[in-house]
Structure formats: structure tokens, C-alpha cells
Design an enzyme around this catalytic site. Structure first.
Site, mmCIF file in Angstrom:
data_model
loop_
_atom_site.group_PDB
_atom_site.id
_atom_site.type_symbol
_atom_site.label_atom_id
_atom_site.label_comp_id
_atom_site.label_asym_id
_atom_site.label_seq_id
_atom_site.Cartn_x
_atom_site.Cartn_y
_atom_site.Cartn_z
ATOM 1 N N ARG A 87 0.705 -0.886 -0.034
ATOM 2 C CA ARG A 87 0.046 0.491 0.064
ATOM 3 C C ARG A 87 0.963 1.131 0.092
ATOM 4 O O ARG A 87 0.128 2.479 -0.929
ATOM 5 C CB ARG A 87 -0.889 0.195 1.245
ATOM 6 C CG ARG A 87 -1.844 1.060 1.357
ATOM 7 C CD ARG A 87 -3.156 0.552 2.497
ATOM 8 N NE ARG A 87 -4.007 2.184 2.381
ATOM 9 C CZ ARG A 87 -4.082 2.760 3.420
ATOM 10 N NH1 ARG A 87 -2.909 2.773 4.590
ATOM 11 N NH2 ARG A 87 -4.882 2.989 3.569
ATOM 12 N N HIS A 131 0.160 4.308 -2.414
ATOM 13 C CA HIS A 131 0.037 5.947 -2.127
ATOM 14 C C HIS A 131 1.038 6.513 -2.235
ATOM 15 O O HIS A 131 0.854 7.985 -2.919
ATOM 16 C CB HIS A 131 -0.422 5.582 -1.093
ATOM 17 C CG HIS A 131 -1.994 5.010 -0.096
ATOM 18 N ND1 HIS A 131 -2.583 5.928 0.438
ATOM 19 C CD2 HIS A 131 -2.735 4.016 -0.694
ATOM 20 C CE1 HIS A 131 -3.647 4.999 0.847
ATOM 21 N NE2 HIS A 131 -3.922 3.707 -0.595
ATOM 22 N N ASN A 173 -4.443 8.957 4.484
ATOM 23 C CA ASN A 173 -2.926 8.073 5.097
ATOM 24 C C ASN A 173 -2.861 8.224 6.694
ATOM 25 O O ASN A 173 -2.525 7.779 7.108
ATOM 26 C CB ASN A 173 -1.170 8.328 4.503
ATOM 27 C CG ASN A 173 -1.711 8.640 2.620
ATOM 28 O OD1 ASN A 173 -2.346 8.153 1.784
ATOM 29 N ND2 ASN A 173 -1.174 9.611 2.087
ATOM 30 N N HIS A 230 -6.550 -5.741 -2.606
ATOM 31 C CA HIS A 230 -7.188 -5.894 -1.553
ATOM 32 C C HIS A 230 -7.336 -7.924 -1.327
ATOM 33 O O HIS A 230 -8.590 -7.732 0.311
ATOM 34 C CB HIS A 230 -8.743 -5.248 -1.556
ATOM 35 C CG HIS A 230 -8.262 -3.931 -1.247
ATOM 36 N ND1 HIS A 230 -8.964 -3.184 -1.557
ATOM 37 C CD2 HIS A 230 -8.010 -3.112 -1.173
ATOM 38 C CE1 HIS A 230 -9.044 -1.524 -1.219
ATOM 39 N NE2 HIS A 230 -7.499 -1.743 -1.367
#
Length: 310
Positions: free
Chosen positions: A54, A58, A86, A185
């Protein structure tokens, strides 16, 4: 070895293409140092694999794959760590710091934090049983970060299908690539506050799953309680995420939107039945994501501390 690789090695300014052999001579142990540290961190805490994956995502979705996500706030800019997507959510910074310390000892000021993020993401997926891919290297690190850009550019778990397609399209991904990247996910966890609305207000959720989730996520309070994004095989990187969607067991609103009578249903069905197809296309999409607007040549810098500019 091709001449372009040699050029890349000896003169980063003359080569803007990322190259998987980038550190072949300047830091030959770099990839093994990163891989070993990631394997150790994921073995210690399986959720860390999802967290490192992740971090890369991001990072890349905000001004490209430049390690801007790692920068602490300064007097001249507010970094990305406190942006809505975040704050109190991103983790794994300590693992990246540990890797950076080891690399600085082995080959000082050579390996960028952005490349560490890209490799750690790949190695995390492999550690959890997922596919591997060749990571192009040679990214350099940004000297600034943007809370506003992070707030605006990172897709929300509350988005509908058309919003998800648009958010990914803004970064050059088509709807198919959006779906396959969402398959990340299949591992990791989410906070109660991110799926409470789906749990209590939506009908497209398996009733047995909803009942069990409500024990950990009441109508108010316990916002930070965690539940697995993949209710069946949360530790493994596999295609269970898509099987869950077909059975209305997506945890987040944005997850279930991928299988909700819309244009992406057929692709979800394909991946739910064909893990090999998911693995191949996920690896390909991750390569594309890792190529989002990297800083190369003389742009940016090689940070010696990933949290701050040199």
C-alpha cells in the site's frame, strides 16, 4: 549486457528508462538486502506485506513514484502522511527505515527510497504467495511532497464504480487495470470507520458476514477496530478477493462496486475462476504503476534518510 544497460549504470543522467539491472554494479547486494528484510518483516507480522504494498501504491498515485509519501512535514511543505487517505493508516515506515539503514551501510547514497518502495511491494506480494515481476529501477527521490495532492488523487473506499474508473483513468489506467489492482485487497485489513456505512446501510452484503463484522464494528465507536479485507484467506495473496465479491463479501463499498451489476462484473468473475489470469495481469499492472512519472537522471536526489531531503 546491452549498451543501454551499461550507459544506465555509469551515467544516470543519460538514461531516463527504468532498468531492472540498475544497481548491478553500484550496489549488487541491494535486491537481496531488501528481499531478506521484507521476508523477515512479513514473517513477523503478515499484515506488513499489505502495508508495504500500500505504501508503494499511495506513493505512486501522488506525483509519481518518488518516495514523497515518506517525507515528514517541513517548514516549506506539508507532507502526505496527514492526508485523509494516509493519516493513522499508512504503516511500514519502520521497515523501510531498517532497509535504508542496511543499504546505506552497504553502499552509501546509491539506492533511492523510491526504488526501495517498489521492490518492497513486489517482495511483499511474493512473501504472501503472490506473483513476482521485474521491477524497473533507477527512480530518484523527490525533494517535496503535497498533502493536497494526496487528498485529491488517492481513491476513496467510499467511491462508486464510475468514480473508481475515473480516479484510475486520471493516472493512465483503464477499468481492467483498476479491477486487477484492486485485487491487492486480497490481503490486509481496514478500519471499522471505513466500512461501517456499508455494514449498516447497504443490502449488497452477505448477511452472515455482516453479522460477524458488526460484533467488531458497532454503529458508533471502535472506529479503529480492524477487520480483514479478505474474509476467507486474509494472509494469502490469492484470488479469494474476487470470489468474495461474487458472493457479496466485499468489505469496502468500493470493493463490492466492482461486482454490482456494472461493467466490471465479468472481469471479477474471470478472476474468481482463474487465479493464474489474475496473477499475470496483476504483475503487469504493477509494472505499469511503478512507471508512473519517476524522477530519473539529474532530477530529485538519493535521500540518505527517507524521511527528509538531504
Amino acid at each position: 549486457m546491452s549498451s543501454i544497460i551499461l550507459v544506465c549504470m555509469f551515467s544516470i543522467a543519460s538514461c531516463s528508462e527504468l532498468n531492472s539491472n540498475y544497481y548491478y554494479q553500484t550496489c549488487p547486494q541491494a535486491l537481496s538486502i531488501i528481499r531478506n528484510a521484507v521476508m523477515s518483516a512479513v514473517a513477523k507480522e503478515h499484515r506488513m506485506g499489505a502495508s508495504l504494498l500500500r505504501l508503494h501504491f499511495h506513493d505512486c498515485f501522488v506525483n509519481g513514484c518518488d518516495a514523497s509519501v515518506l517525507l515528514d512535514d517541513t517548514s516549506s511543505f506539508t507532507g502526505e502522511k496527514t492526508a485523509g487517505p494516509n493519516v493513522n493508516s499508512l504503516r511500514g515506515f519502520d521497515v523501510i527505515d531498517d532497509i535504508k539503514t542496511k543499504l546505506e551501510a552497504a553502499c552509501p547514497a546509491v539506492v533511492s527510497c523510491a526504488d526501495i518502495l517498489a521492490l518492497a511491494a513486489r517482495d511483499s506480494v511474493v512473501a504472501l504467495g503472490g506473483p513476482s515481476w521485474n521491477v524497473g529501477l533507477g527512480r530518484r527521490d523527490s525533494t517535496t511532497a503535497s498533502k493536497d495532492a494526496a487528498t485529491k488523487d488517492i481513491p476513496s473506499p467510499l467511491m462508486d464504480l464510475n468514480q473508481l474508473i475515473s480516479a484510475f483513468s486520471n493516472k493512465g489506467f483503464n477499468a481492467n487495470e483498476m479491477v486487477v489492482l484492486s485485487g491487492a485487497h486480497t490481503t490486509g485489513e481496514a478500519r471499522c470507520q471505513l466500512f461501517r456505512g456499508r455494514l449498516y446501510n447497504e443490502t449488497s452484503i452477505d448477511s452472515t458476514l455482516a453479522t460477524s463484522l458488526k460484533q467488531n464494528c458497532p454503529t458508533t465507536g471502535n472506529d479503529t477496530n480492524l477487520s480483514p479485507l479478505d474474509a476467507t484467506t486474509n494472509v494469502l495473496f490469492d484470488n479469494a478477493y474476487f470470489k468474495n465479491l461474487v458472493n457479496q463479501k466485499g468489505l469496502l463499498h468500493s470493493d463490492q462496486q466492482l461486482f454490482s451489476g456494472g461493467s466490471t462484473d465479468s472481469q471479477v468473475t474471470t478472476y474468481s475462476n482463474n487465479p493464474a489470469s489474475f496473477f499475470v495481469e496483476f504483475a503487469s499492472a504493477m509494472v505499469k504503476m511503478g512507471n508512473l512519472s519517476p524522477l530519473t537522471g539529474n532530477d530529485g536526489q538519493i535521500r540518505t534518510n527517507c524521511h527528509k531531503i538531504n
